[in-house]
Design an enzyme around this catalytic site. Structure first.
Site, PDB file in Angstrom:
ATOM      1  N   SER A  63       0.861  -1.270   0.041  1.00 16.22           N
ATOM      2  CA  SER A  63      -0.168   0.073  -0.033  1.00 16.22           C
ATOM      3  C   SER A  63       0.835   1.147   0.096  1.00 16.22           C
ATOM      4  O   SER A  63       0.625   2.152  -0.673  1.00 16.22           O
ATOM      5  CB  SER A  63      -0.866  -0.017   1.148  1.00 16.22           C
ATOM      6  OG  SER A  63      -1.853  -0.924   1.072  1.00 16.22           O
ATOM      7  N   ASP A  92      -6.945  -8.391   4.193  1.00 21.32           N
ATOM      8  CA  ASP A  92      -6.100  -9.237   3.277  1.00 21.32           C
ATOM      9  C   ASP A  92      -5.703 -10.367   3.872  1.00 21.32           C
ATOM     10  O   ASP A  92      -5.029 -11.283   3.354  1.00 21.32           O
ATOM     11  CB  ASP A  92      -4.661  -8.419   2.761  1.00 21.32           C
ATOM     12  CG  ASP A  92      -5.413  -7.278   1.808  1.00 21.32           C
ATOM     13  OD1 ASP A  92      -6.532  -7.404   1.065  1.00 21.32           O
ATOM     14  OD2 ASP A  92      -4.537  -6.477   1.497  1.00 21.32           O
ATOM     15  N   GLY A 126      -5.772  -3.865  -8.118  1.00 15.80           N
ATOM     16  CA  GLY A 126      -6.945  -3.074  -7.759  1.00 15.80           C
ATOM     17  C   GLY A 126      -6.501  -1.683  -7.056  1.00 15.80           C
ATOM     18  O   GLY A 126      -7.106  -0.597  -7.376  1.00 15.80           O
ATOM     19  N   SER A 172     -13.559   0.631   2.416  1.00 16.81           N
ATOM     20  CA  SER A 172     -12.472   0.645   1.270  1.00 16.81           C
ATOM     21  C   SER A 172     -11.573   1.664   1.411  1.00 16.81           C
ATOM     22  O   SER A 172     -11.798   2.938   1.115  1.00 16.81           O
ATOM     23  CB  SER A 172     -13.215   0.399  -0.250  1.00 16.81           C
ATOM     24  OG  SER A 172     -12.031   0.422  -1.012  1.00 16.81           O
ATOM     25  N   LYS A 210     -12.322  -9.259  -4.064  1.00 17.75           N
ATOM     26  CA  LYS A 210     -10.962  -9.161  -3.763  1.00 17.75           C
ATOM     27  C   LYS A 210     -10.216  -9.526  -5.305  1.00 17.75           C
ATOM     28  O   LYS A 210     -10.843  -9.675  -6.329  1.00 17.75           O
ATOM     29  CB  LYS A 210     -10.422  -9.702  -2.761  1.00 17.75           C
ATOM     30  CG  LYS A 210     -10.524  -8.960  -1.464  1.00 17.75           C
ATOM     31  CD  LYS A 210      -9.950  -7.442  -1.262  1.00 17.75           C
ATOM     32  CE  LYS A 210     -10.408  -6.799   0.015  1.00 17.75           C
ATOM     33  NZ  LYS A 210     -10.032  -5.437  -0.279  1.00 17.75           N
TER      34      LYS A 210
END
Ligand code: S3P
Length: 450
Positions: free
Chosen positions: A29, A327, A101, A174, A354
């Site tokens: 991330s 995750d 994504g 999200s 996902k």
């Protein structure tokens, strides 16, 4: 290649104790955000410890396509010479975000308020994922989007030439949607406000502040209210990317279920919006300790030590914790198979959208390996068999999903018979050194045809 080429079947069989130190790669991330925010400042951002997985490399290529100079200096050291907020150039080819994504949704946000048009595509997994969750709020800025049926990629985004600021309550938990709106808000005048009912990973807010944007965060009855003042001049940064807790989850869980193991996983980012798995494992009775707790680059960091844990118990995982470990459910479900009793996971509808439908993928694989799983639209339950009792001995589908492939490789370390995944190549999207790292600890992972 991840899922774009020849499948790479991989087998993991029961092994002796896992021992040693596991240096997992940089946080995915934070790596994406470092490249994107670096591209949105004028001047040079230095990044150390960038995750060089396929997802992040695709974002680096995308930033070049929008006009930034992105240079790989080797050993995880990268620089980005950015073009400034509102300075993105129009790419002259379709942007391919591969499996990511996060990559595509954040980049759509970052270009959505510039007067340019860009087209996006990805692999079969990404092209099946919902994009309305970002195109709906981006339309409020004045951005247009045309995609395939169901608002799926390939998709073209026409950036708003005259964007207006937005106030948006994110309807699903999200961080990608929140981040897309905040990045779009950078080039809108005035204040863009994003409200989230459930806190999700907050790297975008933290990093925007680090790059010099004015961002305030308030906890209110409505939820977490994030206010960004648009059109800031961002200042280039020196970023040291902490190691990824979502990647650390694999050696940690492998050590917990493999008899005799003692593994140290240093320098792991323990931002509370990411660390839910570790709390859950401790509640299940895992022998997990946090050593050398400290703060680095504005993120809490520690060295994790995980040891074989013979008395794991199934628990009800609080739904309020879901976002902080979203995750990690695939590998948690593997640990649950080795626990006594039921592990009940609720409030996890997002797992269905996902890189794969992760409840479906894990349930199918676990059931075929002899573990009972019940599921509903937003929940699932794994009935553990206890240590030494999980049969295994099957080939399961990784469905273009790195975390499904790694979860089943971890499972094979402690099942009675080996576990095989039909394709381990997606692992390269987030954890390209997974096989070497796990093998060095003592795992027995083999390519089936080697
Ligand atoms: C991410 C957010 C999460 C997570 C993904 C990374 C991010 O996705 O699953 O791996 O970096 O913002 P959602 O925002 O869809 O929950």
């Amino acid at each position: 290649m991840s899922g774009h080429g020849t499948p790479v079947p991989m087998t993991s069989r029961s092994c002796g104790p896992l021992r040693g130190t596991a240096h997992v790669p940089g946080d995915k991330s934070i790596s994406h955000r470092s490249l994107i925010l670096g591209a949105l400042c004028v001047g040079e951002t230095h990044i150390a410890g960038l995750l060089e997985g396929e997802d992040v490399i695709d974002t680096a290529k995308a930033m070049r396509a929008f006009g930034a100079t992105v240079t790989d200096h080797g050993g995880g050291e990268w620089t980005v010479n950015g073009v400034g907020v509102g300075g993105f150039a129009e790419p002259d080819a379709v942007i391919n975000c591969g499996n990511s994504g996060t990559g595509v949704r954040l980049i759509m946000g970052a270009m959505a308020t510039s007067p340019i048009t860009a087209s996006f595509t990805g692999d079969a997994s990404l092209n099946s994922r919902p994009m309305a969750r970002v195109t709906v709020p981006l339309a409020l800025f004045g951005t247009q989007a045309v995609g395939r049926q169901g608002r799926r990629l390939p998709m073209t985004i026409v950036g708003a030439a005259d964007p207006v600021p937005v106030r948006y309550t994110v309807p699903v938990p999200s961080a990608q949607v929140k981040s897309a709106v905040l990045l779009a808000g950078l080039n809108a005048p005035g204040q863009t406000v994003v409200i989230e009912k459930e806190a999700t990973r907050d790297h975008t807010e933290r990093m925007l502040q680090g790059f010099g944007a004015t961002v305030s965060v308030e906890e209110t009855e409505e939820g977490r209210v994030i206010t960004l003042t648009g059109q800031p001049e961002l200042t280039p940064q020196n970023i040291v990317v902490p190691r990824d807790p979502s990647s650390a989850a694999f050696p940690v869980c492998a050590a917990i279920i493999t008899p005799g193991s003692d593994v140290l996983v240093p320098n792991i980012g323990l931002n509370p919006t990411r660390a839910g798995l570790f709390t859950t494992l401790q509640e299940m009775g895992a022998d997990l300790t946090f050593e050398n707790m400290r703060e680095e680059g504005g993120e809490p960091v520690a060295d994790l030590r995980a040891k074989f844990s013979p008395d794991l118990k199934g628990i009800a995982v609080p739904p309020a914790r879901a976002a902080s470990m979203i995750d990690e459910y695939p590998v948690l479900s593997v640990v649950a198979a080795f626990a006594e009793g039921v592990t009940d996971m609720r409030g996890v509808k997002e797992l269905r959208v996902k890189e794969s439908d992760r409840i479906d993928a894990m349930a199918k694989g676990l059931r075929s390996a002899g573990v009972s799983v019940d599921e509903g639209p937003d929940w699932w339950k794994v009935t553990g068999l206890g240590h030494g009792n999980v049969p295994g001995g099957v080939t399961v589908a990784s469905v273009l999903d790195h975390r499904i492939a790694m979860a089943f490789m971890v499972m094979g370390m402690a099942t009675q018979k080996p576990m095989t995944v039909d394709d381990g190549s997606p692992i390269a999207t987030s954890f390209p050194i997974f096989e070497g790292l796990m093998t060095a600890l003592g795992a027995q992972i083999m390519h089936v045809n080697s």
